[in-house]
Design an enzyme around this catalytic site. Sequence first.
Site, PDB file in Angstrom:
ATOM      1  CB  CYS A  91      -0.968  -0.004   1.190  1.00  0.00           C
ATOM      2  SG  CYS A  91      -0.187   0.124   2.807  1.00  0.00           S
ATOM      3  N   GLY A  92       0.382   2.393   0.269  1.00  0.00           N
ATOM      4  CA  GLY A  92       1.213   3.582   0.205  1.00  0.00           C
ATOM      5  C   GLY A  92       2.433   3.506   1.104  1.00  0.00           C
TER       6      GLY A  92
END
Length: 304
Positions: free
Chosen positions: A76-77
């Site tokens: 994810c980020g």
Amino acid sequence: MASEKKALKIITGADDFGCKVKDAVVAHLRSKGIDVEDLGTGKYYSVGEEIGRRVSLAHSSGNDGTETETRGILACGTGVGVSIFANKFPGVYAATCGTIDEAVNCRSINDSNVLSLSGMFTSPELAQGIVDAWLDTPFKSPCPASGGVAWPREIDTFLSNSLSEMSKIPDASSAGGAGASCAICSLREGREFEPVAIMLPIVRQSPTAAIVKFAAGSLEPAHHHTFGHDLVVLSGRKKVWNLSKSESYELGPGDYLYTPAPDVHRVQYFTDTEFFIRWDGDWDIFLDEDLAAAAAATKGSSDQ
């Protein structure tokens, strides 16, 4: 390498911020001949939950005694959000790694079986190196944390014992001595509950959590919420159909289930059933069918 003794299966997934790194890792793994099941891209909490659940299921089904070892790789980020939701499941040891050294350490020390990567701060090339290190490092092997040499005997013994001890957490018997009970059981101790036919009236009494009891034969029609919720069954038996995922789960005492916010789900109660439920934010519920439709859909279902 971990796959020398066992065939290795990797389940992968990411959100929009991690998909580029995840795609590079998938291609890299497949070039090495590793079996990859790519779940694609979704909300970080949904892919974290799904892969955590799948790895946990493999672990509880005897992952260590079969010819195939199942692990997960998430992105994810930041790599943190997906690991939080993967780690909600027993037997899952998800670690967020931004360097090769961190990947080696988490395998050597924690026997990590889920790797989380940052799509914002980790290049595809570095991610491939991190994955290789994570795959190639056996549990208790020399690592940066050990100074690159074998662990001393007392630490090696500690690490060996840690796996069985970690698998028992949380353990009510170790949380306050003899007679101690878990926090959830303590909440309902000494309370009497009238069985309810539907969920809404009782849970509105609390904006954060509740202990609910449903009578045998009760049905919750298909519905969804704007929040995810955790539940733990305290007594009885129930079945949850996650219609969004086309899956179902039969739950009994001690069983845990997390349902993500958008997922439409239906519930049937085979016996008087009591459970603890927790959610974030204010309570809401959106019905996707009525009781008649739910009864028709569950006709013939029984607690086998």
